[in-house]
Design an enzyme around this catalytic site. Structure first.
Site, PDB file in Angstrom:
ATOM      1  N   THR A 101     -17.071  25.618  47.471  1.00 47.05           N
ATOM      2  CA  THR A 101     -16.542  24.279  46.813  1.00 47.05           C
ATOM      3  C   THR A 101     -16.960  24.476  45.324  1.00 47.05           C
ATOM      4  O   THR A 101     -18.073  24.581  45.035  1.00 47.05           O
ATOM      5  CB  THR A 101     -17.430  23.049  47.528  1.00 47.05           C
ATOM      6  OG1 THR A 101     -17.049  23.043  48.829  1.00 47.05           O
ATOM      7  CG2 THR A 101     -16.938  21.767  46.795  1.00 47.05           C
ATOM      8  N   LYS A 176     -10.901  19.034  48.462  1.00 47.12           N
ATOM      9  CA  LYS A 176     -12.272  19.078  48.970  1.00 47.12           C
ATOM     10  C   LYS A 176     -12.853  17.930  48.100  1.00 47.12           C
ATOM     11  O   LYS A 176     -14.118  17.289  48.726  1.00 47.12           O
ATOM     12  CB  LYS A 176     -12.934  20.552  48.629  1.00 47.12           C
ATOM     13  CG  LYS A 176     -14.402  20.423  49.175  1.00 47.12           C
ATOM     14  CD  LYS A 176     -14.679  20.184  50.588  1.00 47.12           C
ATOM     15  CE  LYS A 176     -16.344  20.339  51.029  1.00 47.12           C
ATOM     16  NZ  LYS A 176     -16.783  21.467  50.854  1.00 47.12           N
ATOM     17  N   LYS A 244     -23.984  19.070  43.395  1.00 50.05           N
ATOM     18  CA  LYS A 244     -22.960  20.016  42.564  1.00 50.05           C
ATOM     19  C   LYS A 244     -21.474  19.327  42.571  1.00 50.05           C
ATOM     20  O   LYS A 244     -20.615  19.333  41.696  1.00 50.05           O
ATOM     21  CB  LYS A 244     -23.298  21.388  42.915  1.00 50.05           C
ATOM     22  CG  LYS A 244     -22.128  22.380  42.377  1.00 50.05           C
ATOM     23  CD  LYS A 244     -20.894  22.717  43.248  1.00 50.05           C
ATOM     24  CE  LYS A 244     -21.503  23.371  44.350  1.00 50.05           C
ATOM     25  NZ  LYS A 244     -20.386  23.721  45.369  1.00 50.05           N
TER      26      LYS A 244
END
Length: 293
Positions: A101, A176, A244
């Site tokens: 990701t 995502k 993150k």
């Protein structure tokens, strides 16, 4: 593109999810080359027949298809670019698939640089955590050329069940981010639900039995609530990696002039957990924070 019936596959990144993903590929009879910064994490795969390589460059030189599943965009940059990177060392006609990701802009950069060298690229982040990785049931969101996606699809089917081509390079990463935004808000609700059930004197397992198949149902509710009830905060997905992801989503949202208040709140709560030294816990540890108040 790769013409062999079963391409030699290189896999970089053997963490909580990557190890299981690579294992499922190996079980299917593919020749598998592996690399990880911490070599010991490859031991179980090597024992099953995978071959260790000493660097991402060594993986690239010897593979038809390279899959990466690392931690942060900086890690992606490090393994893909430069003289010792994947792109510089990959054979012409090879395919690279980053399943980390990461930033949509970085996926586009990898695609563009790979194309200059006659290499094909997909960004294909996943969702489903450690359970999905183990069971080969991950959701895979792919961006890049449709023909390349279709060529890699047999490999994707070894590690995922819900596999969707989303569009051009970067589209997988944008999808995502949609996934992570939905999870961020949902995790707060799941944790508050459990705290409420316990304060009300209810049996939380019975509450879960009642609500998980109704309108409140979600993957997080069904899979992470039992862990919260048992006090199991081992990582299926790390707090530090979720932070993150939320940072990337917030950055992308700002660039599109989109306000995401629930995402901002969720990130502020996870930031508190990281300050408490819980960055290596699973995301379900949010319950500990919420249940204090």
């Amino acid at each position: 593109m790769v013409k062999t019936e079963k391409p030699v596959i290189g896999f970089i990144g053997l963490g909580v999810m990557g190890n299981s993903m690579a294992s499922n590929i190996l079980k299917a009879g593919y020749d598998l080359l592996v690399y990880n910064r911490t070599k010991s994490k490859s031991d179980s795969l090597v024992a099953k027949g995978a071959k260790w390589k000493d660097s991402p460059a060594d993986i690239a030189v010897n593979s038809d298809l390279v899959i990466s599943m690392v931690g942060y965009p900086g890690d992606v940059e490090e393994i893909y670019f430069g003289e010792c990177g994947i792109i510089e060392n990959m054979k012409k006609g090879g395919i690279i698939v980053d399943m980390t990701t990461s930033k949509p802009s970085l996926a586009e950069k990898i695609y563009d640089e790979a194309k200059k060298r006659g290499i094909y690229s997909l960004d294909a982040p996943v969702s489903g955590g450690d359970i999905g990785a183990r069971d080969g049931t991950l959701s895979i969101m792919a961006g890049g050329d449709r023909k390349v996606f279709e060529e890699v699809l047999p490999v994707f089917k070894l590690i995922g069940k819900n596999i969707v081509w989303q569009g051009k390079a970067g589209s997988g990463q944008h999808t995502k981010m949609c996934n992570q935004i939905a999870i961020a808000g949902n995790m707060m609700g799941v944790c508050e639900m459990l705290a409420y059930a316990e304060k009300a004197g209810l049996d939380p397992k019975r509450v879960l039995e009642s609500i998980e198949t109704g309108a409140a149902g979600s993957w997080s509710l069904s899979n992470l609530t039992p862990r919260m009830i048992d006090g199991d905060f081992k990582p299926g997905f790390y707090v530090k990696h979720f932070i993150k992801d939320m940072n990337i989503a917030l950055e992308e949202a700002r660039s599109m002039q989109l306000n995401t208040p629930a995402l901002k709140l969720a990130k502020s709560l996870y930031d508190l957990l990281e300050k408490e030294g819980k960055g290596n816990c699973g995301t379900q540890v949010l319950y500990e924070l919420i249940s204090r108040y």
